[in-house]
Design an enzyme around this catalytic site. Sequence first.
Site, PDB file in Angstrom:
ATOM      1  N   LYS A  15       0.851  -1.184   0.000  1.00 49.79           N
ATOM      2  CA  LYS A  15       0.000   0.000   0.000  1.00 49.79           C
ATOM      3  C   LYS A  15       0.889   1.237   0.000  1.00 49.79           C
ATOM      4  O   LYS A  15       1.922   1.254   0.669  1.00 49.79           O
ATOM      5  CB  LYS A  15      -0.887  -0.020   1.250  1.00 49.79           C
ATOM      6  CG  LYS A  15      -1.966   1.044   1.315  1.00 49.79           C
ATOM      7  CD  LYS A  15      -2.778   0.841   2.600  1.00 49.79           C
ATOM      8  CE  LYS A  15      -3.847   1.903   2.756  1.00 49.79           C
ATOM      9  NZ  LYS A  15      -4.587   1.748   4.027  1.00 49.79           N
ATOM     10  N   ASP A 146       5.378   0.636  14.406  1.00 49.46           N
ATOM     11  CA  ASP A 146       4.072   0.495  15.056  1.00 49.46           C
ATOM     12  C   ASP A 146       4.188   0.481  16.571  1.00 49.46           C
ATOM     13  O   ASP A 146       3.259   0.869  17.279  1.00 49.46           O
ATOM     14  CB  ASP A 146       3.424  -0.827  14.619  1.00 49.46           C
ATOM     15  CG  ASP A 146       2.459  -0.643  13.467  1.00 49.46           C
ATOM     16  OD1 ASP A 146       2.579   0.358  12.747  1.00 49.46           O
ATOM     17  OD2 ASP A 146       1.591  -1.514  13.286  1.00 49.46           O
ATOM     18  N   ILE A 207      -9.839  -1.349  14.540  1.00 52.91           N
ATOM     19  CA  ILE A 207     -10.457  -2.636  14.219  1.00 52.91           C
ATOM     20  C   ILE A 207     -10.448  -2.833  12.713  1.00 52.91           C
ATOM     21  O   ILE A 207     -11.273  -2.277  11.984  1.00 52.91           O
ATOM     22  CB  ILE A 207     -11.903  -2.724  14.754  1.00 52.91           C
ATOM     23  CG1 ILE A 207     -11.995  -2.204  16.195  1.00 52.91           C
ATOM     24  CG2 ILE A 207     -12.397  -4.164  14.691  1.00 52.91           C
ATOM     25  CD1 ILE A 207     -13.420  -2.074  16.704  1.00 52.91           C
ATOM     26  N   ASN A 209      -8.653  -6.084   9.835  1.00 52.32           N
ATOM     27  CA  ASN A 209      -8.432  -7.528   9.859  1.00 52.32           C
ATOM     28  C   ASN A 209      -7.599  -7.884  11.081  1.00 52.32           C
ATOM     29  O   ASN A 209      -7.833  -8.878  11.751  1.00 52.32           O
ATOM     30  CB  ASN A 209      -7.754  -7.996   8.573  1.00 52.32           C
ATOM     31  CG  ASN A 209      -7.793  -9.497   8.441  1.00 52.32           C
ATOM     32  OD1 ASN A 209      -6.855 -10.186   8.819  1.00 52.32           O
ATOM     33  ND2 ASN A 209      -8.896 -10.032   7.928  1.00 52.32           N
ATOM     34  N   GLY A 331     -10.580  -0.391   9.090  1.00 52.03           N
ATOM     35  CA  GLY A 331     -11.590  -0.887   8.151  1.00 52.03           C
ATOM     36  C   GLY A 331     -12.932  -1.217   8.763  1.00 52.03           C
ATOM     37  O   GLY A 331     -13.981  -0.743   8.302  1.00 52.03           O
ATOM     38  N   VAL A 332     -12.942  -2.042   9.804  1.00 53.78           N
ATOM     39  CA  VAL A 332     -14.195  -2.412  10.461  1.00 53.78           C
ATOM     40  C   VAL A 332     -14.691  -1.268  11.337  1.00 53.78           C
ATOM     41  O   VAL A 332     -15.873  -0.910  11.315  1.00 53.78           O
ATOM     42  CB  VAL A 332     -14.015  -3.698  11.295  1.00 53.78           C
ATOM     43  CG1 VAL A 332     -15.311  -4.049  12.032  1.00 53.78           C
ATOM     44  CG2 VAL A 332     -13.582  -4.859  10.402  1.00 53.78           C
ATOM     45  N   ASN A 335     -16.287   1.446   9.183  1.00 50.41           N
ATOM     46  CA  ASN A 335     -17.319   1.125   8.196  1.00 50.41           C
ATOM     47  C   ASN A 335     -18.424   0.184   8.657  1.00 50.41           C
ATOM     48  O   ASN A 335     -19.456   0.093   7.994  1.00 50.41           O
ATOM     49  CB  ASN A 335     -16.652   0.514   6.952  1.00 50.41           C
ATOM     50  CG  ASN A 335     -15.692   1.481   6.286  1.00 50.41           C
ATOM     51  OD1 ASN A 335     -16.105   2.525   5.798  1.00 50.41           O
ATOM     52  ND2 ASN A 335     -14.405   1.143   6.274  1.00 50.41           N
TER      53      ASN A 335
END
EC number: 2.7.2.1
Length: 395
Positions: A15, A146, A207, A209, A331-332, A335
């Site tokens: 990415k 990270d 939140i 994957n 992502g979660v 969305n």
Amino acid sequence: MEKTLAVNAGSSSLKWQLYEMPEETVIAKGIFERIGLSGSISTTKFNNEEHFRKQEIVDHRQAVLLLMDELIHFKLIHEFREITGIGHRVVAGGEFFKTSTVISPEVLAEIKNLSTLAPLHNPANVLGIEAFQRLLPDALAVAVFDTAFHSTLPEKAYRYPIPTKYYEDYSIRKYGAHGTSHMYVAQEAEKVLGKPLEDLKLITAHIGNGASITAIEAGKSVDTSMGFTPLAGVMMGTRAGEMDASVIPYMLESDPSLRNAQDVIDILNKDSGVLGVSELSSDMRDLSEAVAKGNPKAILAYEMYVDRLKKFIAQYFGVLNGADALIFTAGVGENDTAVRTDVVNGLSWFGMEIDESKNVRGAFGIISKPESKVKVLVVPTNEELVIARDVEAAK
């Protein structure tokens, strides 16, 4: 005009975002998916246009070559040397790296050595670094870790209750992950809440994957759900999350197909979580469709997923002695309306009340009712922007 490339290399993906710095203008962004697998595809977005290309991509080196070819082809750059800085997301920095660091041969060697702390991530991060070094040897390369944001964890949070020698001799402790994302959304929440970060107690829920929850006080991480590796914590797409360590030797003894502990760890990392319980998919969108159709395994996986999110978030209300806001991201988190609803409603006794009309819209900002004692926010993460900023700071 100087340009900076922010790179996030996964095991089968790459990415990227191209910035004009220091203006922080996004020139273009994209992703290469299914690297080394069948059905490889690249997506490039710029000027409200989206371009797709399907072709076999055997490794990260080829993906980097294709990326540079696309940047030239679409006239996003005219020559390679316009890119003066490259920032690489690196998941595990251990105790060695507590800030973003210019990549030297010694730094790269240490990142490789730390792969045991993030076996799914650091090797892929290294592939991305090496691929760009071959093509853009003169660009300043910076590793953005990270784990760095979690270097502020107090010892009571990062130590495991095992004999001290395992920490002192082998550095076995909690390191956390997704720190770049947790830091970014906390800083963005400060703007929405209208209070200085130093005066806020926040719980951030990254939140995707992969998923992690972090307790933040005065802008510093004070506890987080991921541990020695990103396997720990909440239930994830393919990762089991928190569980009894005694399961590992028991699985080895019970299943003759398992040769060693690494085989078990691979199952817990790659075949567990939502995928393992549902026996359907690691993607929450697929799971939601199956839940709507009444699939019992999908329903169980969803209930377990939400339940474990609630448990960790509830823990951090205790760690912080209350919180000003709960922030959903990734992502979660950004969305999935149902996940947000079920998590917040399950924690309503903390004084959170969701506004369903705002929740359905899912726009950046507050999605709780005005009378909610704890504010609930959706904040889209932007790890790439943080990476680009850290490259600029290193110049």
